[in-house]
Design a protein around this motif. Structure first.
Motif, PDB file in Angstrom:
ATOM      1  N   PHE A 167     -19.224  17.657  68.652  1.00 40.54           N
ATOM      2  CA  PHE A 167     -17.891  18.130  68.274  1.00 40.54           C
ATOM      3  C   PHE A 167     -17.642  19.566  68.694  1.00 40.54           C
ATOM      4  CE2 PHE A 167     -18.388  14.619  65.245  1.00 40.54           C
ATOM      5  CZ  PHE A 167     -17.291  13.901  65.660  1.00 40.54           C
ATOM      6  N   LYS A 168     -18.665  20.246  69.190  1.00 39.83           N
ATOM      7  CA  LYS A 168     -18.454  21.622  69.658  1.00 39.83           C
ATOM      8  C   LYS A 168     -18.273  21.649  71.172  1.00 39.83           C
ATOM      9  CE  LYS A 168     -20.742  24.932  67.351  1.00 39.83           C
ATOM     10  NZ  LYS A 168     -22.007  25.612  67.059  1.00 39.83           N
ATOM     11  N   ASN A 169     -19.198  21.031  71.887  1.00 37.45           N
ATOM     12  CA  ASN A 169     -19.165  21.137  73.346  1.00 37.45           C
ATOM     13  C   ASN A 169     -18.486  19.957  74.019  1.00 37.45           C
ATOM     14  OD1 ASN A 169     -20.770  23.213  72.619  1.00 37.45           O
ATOM     15  ND2 ASN A 169     -22.617  22.504  73.645  1.00 37.45           N
ATOM     16  N   TYR A 170     -18.465  18.810  73.337  1.00 39.47           N
ATOM     17  CA  TYR A 170     -17.984  17.602  74.001  1.00 39.47           C
ATOM     18  C   TYR A 170     -16.800  17.006  73.261  1.00 39.47           C
ATOM     19  CZ  TYR A 170     -22.184  17.720  76.819  1.00 39.47           C
ATOM     20  OH  TYR A 170     -23.165  18.080  77.706  1.00 39.47           O
ATOM     21  N   LEU A 171     -15.899  17.853  72.764  1.00 40.42           N
ATOM     22  CA  LEU A 171     -14.798  17.318  71.958  1.00 40.42           C
ATOM     23  C   LEU A 171     -13.806  16.567  72.827  1.00 40.42           C
ATOM     24  CD1 LEU A 171     -13.765  17.104  69.176  1.00 40.42           C
ATOM     25  CD2 LEU A 171     -12.480  19.185  69.470  1.00 40.42           C
ATOM     26  N   LEU A 172     -13.463  17.109  73.995  1.00 45.99           N
ATOM     27  CA  LEU A 172     -12.479  16.451  74.861  1.00 45.99           C
ATOM     28  C   LEU A 172     -12.984  15.099  75.377  1.00 45.99           C
ATOM     29  CD1 LEU A 172      -9.717  16.619  76.176  1.00 45.99           C
ATOM     30  CD2 LEU A 172     -10.804  17.672  78.145  1.00 45.99           C
ATOM     31  N   PRO A 173     -14.220  15.025  75.907  1.00 42.17           N
ATOM     32  CA  PRO A 173     -14.721  13.697  76.296  1.00 42.17           C
ATOM     33  C   PRO A 173     -14.727  12.717  75.133  1.00 42.17           C
ATOM     34  CG  PRO A 173     -16.134  15.360  77.198  1.00 42.17           C
ATOM     35  CD  PRO A 173     -15.169  16.065  76.315  1.00 42.17           C
ATOM     36  N   PHE A 174     -15.028  13.200  73.943  1.00 43.39           N
ATOM     37  CA  PHE A 174     -15.038  12.330  72.765  1.00 43.39           C
ATOM     38  C   PHE A 174     -13.655  11.741  72.514  1.00 43.39           C
ATOM     39  CE2 PHE A 174     -14.911  11.780  68.125  1.00 43.39           C
ATOM     40  CZ  PHE A 174     -15.980  10.930  67.981  1.00 43.39           C
ATOM     41  N   GLU A 175     -12.624  12.591  72.620  1.00 38.61           N
ATOM     42  CA  GLU A 175     -11.256  12.100  72.394  1.00 38.61           C
ATOM     43  C   GLU A 175     -10.842  11.133  73.499  1.00 38.61           C
ATOM     44  OE1 GLU A 175      -9.502  12.597  69.813  1.00 38.61           O
ATOM     45  OE2 GLU A 175     -10.791  14.078  68.843  1.00 38.61           O
ATOM     46  N   ILE A 176     -11.234  11.448  74.748  1.00 43.54           N
ATOM     47  CA  ILE A 176     -10.899  10.548  75.858  1.00 43.54           C
ATOM     48  C   ILE A 176     -11.559   9.195  75.664  1.00 43.54           C
ATOM     49  CG2 ILE A 176     -11.149  10.226  78.347  1.00 43.54           C
ATOM     50  CD1 ILE A 176     -10.888  13.212  78.653  1.00 43.54           C
ATOM     51  N   LEU A 224     -30.413  18.768  74.169  1.00 45.04           N
ATOM     52  CA  LEU A 224     -29.771  17.627  73.506  1.00 45.04           C
ATOM     53  C   LEU A 224     -28.637  17.011  74.315  1.00 45.04           C
ATOM     54  CD1 LEU A 224     -29.407  18.187  69.681  1.00 45.04           C
ATOM     55  CD2 LEU A 224     -30.512  16.345  70.862  1.00 45.04           C
ATOM     56  N   ASN A 225     -28.194  17.669  75.394  1.00 42.19           N
ATOM     57  CA  ASN A 225     -27.046  17.157  76.148  1.00 42.19           C
ATOM     58  C   ASN A 225     -27.287  15.751  76.685  1.00 42.19           C
ATOM     59  OD1 ASN A 225     -25.455  19.396  75.814  1.00 42.19           O
ATOM     60  ND2 ASN A 225     -26.405  20.461  77.518  1.00 42.19           N
ATOM     61  N   GLY A 226     -28.539  15.457  77.040  1.00 42.87           N
ATOM     62  CA  GLY A 226     -28.860  14.126  77.525  1.00 42.87           C
ATOM     63  C   GLY A 226     -28.581  13.055  76.489  1.00 42.87           C
ATOM     64  N   GLN A 227     -28.834  13.366  75.225  1.00 43.83           N
ATOM     65  CA  GLN A 227     -28.593  12.364  74.176  1.00 43.83           C
ATOM     66  C   GLN A 227     -27.110  12.152  73.950  1.00 43.83           C
ATOM     67  OE1 GLN A 227     -30.913  12.662  70.709  1.00 43.83           O
ATOM     68  NE2 GLN A 227     -32.779  13.139  71.824  1.00 43.83           N
ATOM     69  N   VAL A 228     -26.299  13.221  74.117  1.00 45.09           N
ATOM     70  CA  VAL A 228     -24.847  13.050  74.013  1.00 45.09           C
ATOM     71  C   VAL A 228     -24.368  12.123  75.118  1.00 45.09           C
ATOM     72  CG1 VAL A 228     -22.645  14.222  74.037  1.00 45.09           C
ATOM     73  CG2 VAL A 228     -24.579  15.287  72.962  1.00 45.09           C
ATOM     74  N   MET A 229     -24.947  12.301  76.313  1.00 42.65           N
ATOM     75  CA  MET A 229     -24.627  11.432  77.453  1.00 42.65           C
ATOM     76  C   MET A 229     -24.927   9.978  77.118  1.00 42.65           C
ATOM     77  SD  MET A 229     -23.667  11.926  80.591  1.00 42.65           S
ATOM     78  CE  MET A 229     -23.757  11.294  82.240  1.00 42.65           C
TER      79      MET A 229
END
Lengths: 170, 101
Positions: free
Chosen positions: A140-149, B57-62
């Motif tokens: 929710f901090k770094n990947y908020l936009l991809p999450f919404e998409i 941790l970025n890999g796990q988000v992927m």
């Protein structure tokens, strides 16, 4: 060897064995058997995720794959009523081509991993924990936009499925 | 021998190639689709192990995103297979030659 190493070998062997039985099952050509072994593959892979300290992903793997996706697969298999598959022979030419290409890809990949690579050159001791809190924070901090998409993608998929399964496509 | 990154990567490569073999050699649309899922899972395993051994941790988000997209993909793909079956009464790739020249 530590207990975790034994667990790794057990889960890896289980994953590969069940994956093999999904693809080439010598006893049954029924898609339902393949689906059941795919469930086992996914569950043992969740075990590997736990060994890698990716606890959240292990839970999601079981919930989404072993739960939702496989139920969908079984539902469609039952819906289609595939009895014909049992009678057909596997094609020799297809098997040979498949084996050749698989061996080629596997050779390249394993050579890269085991002979050429310097994978261990700059590895530290693994310390991260893939728990829900850590993953949620980064999501929710770094990947908020991809999450919404992604939510939009799920909506599009839902609309598409409803449209596709209508009786008369116009 | 201590289990490290290579062990996980070898398992992932073997699983990916099993899936590839299934896609090429099997003739049933649904089994081909299951083999595709196997390949996606192998890629997930590689990503998680890289993430673990690089302390990132970025890999796990992927992987989280991949699992979600795979769920959407399965829904759409199975709906396509059902629509195809309704039209042609078969789920066998050798009977689906409409696009052959």
């Amino acid at each position: 060897m530590a207990a975790q190493d034994y667990l790794f070998y057990i889960f890896a062997a289980l994953t590969l064995l069940c994956g093999f039985l999904v693809v080439v099952n010598p006893f049954s050509r029924n898609p339902v058997t393949s689906a059941m072994f795919l469930v086992l593959t996914i569950v043992s892979m969740a075990g590997l995720f736990v060994l890698l300290h990716a606890f959240f992903l292990a839970a999601v793997q079981i919930l989404v794959y072993a739960g939702a996706v496989m139920v969908l697969f079984l539902f469609v298999i039952m819906l289609l009523d595939l009895k014909e598959e049992e009678r057909r022979k596997i094609r020799f030419f297809g098997l040979i081509t498949g084996l050749i290409s698989v061996m080629a890809v596997l050779g390249v990949v394993l050579k890269t991993y085991l002979v050429d690579s310097k994978l261990n050159a700059n590895l530290q001791l693994p310390t991260i924990e893939g728990g829900t809190a850590a993953l949620g924070r980064i999501l929710f901090k770094n990947y908020l936009l991809p999450f919404e998409i992604l939510s939009l993608l799920l909506l599009v998929a839902m609309v598409g499925v409803i449209l596709l399964s209508k009786k008369d496509l116009k | 021998m201590h289990v490290g990154l290579e062990h996980y990567l070898v398992v992932s490569a073997l699983l990916f190639n099993l899936g590839l073999l299934g896609v090429i050699a099997r003739r049933n649309l649904l089994v081909i689709y299951m083999s595709l899922e196997l390949m996606l899972n192998a890629a997930n395993l590689a990503l998680v192990s890289f993430s673990r051994f690089n302390n990132n941790l970025n890999g796990q988000v992927m992987v989280f995103f991949i699992i979600t997209v795979a769920a959407a993909e399965v829904a759409v793909g199975l709906a396509l297979i059902v629509a195809l079956y309704r039209k042609k009464q078969t789920a066998h790739v050798e009977d689906l030659t409409t696009m052959k020249l």
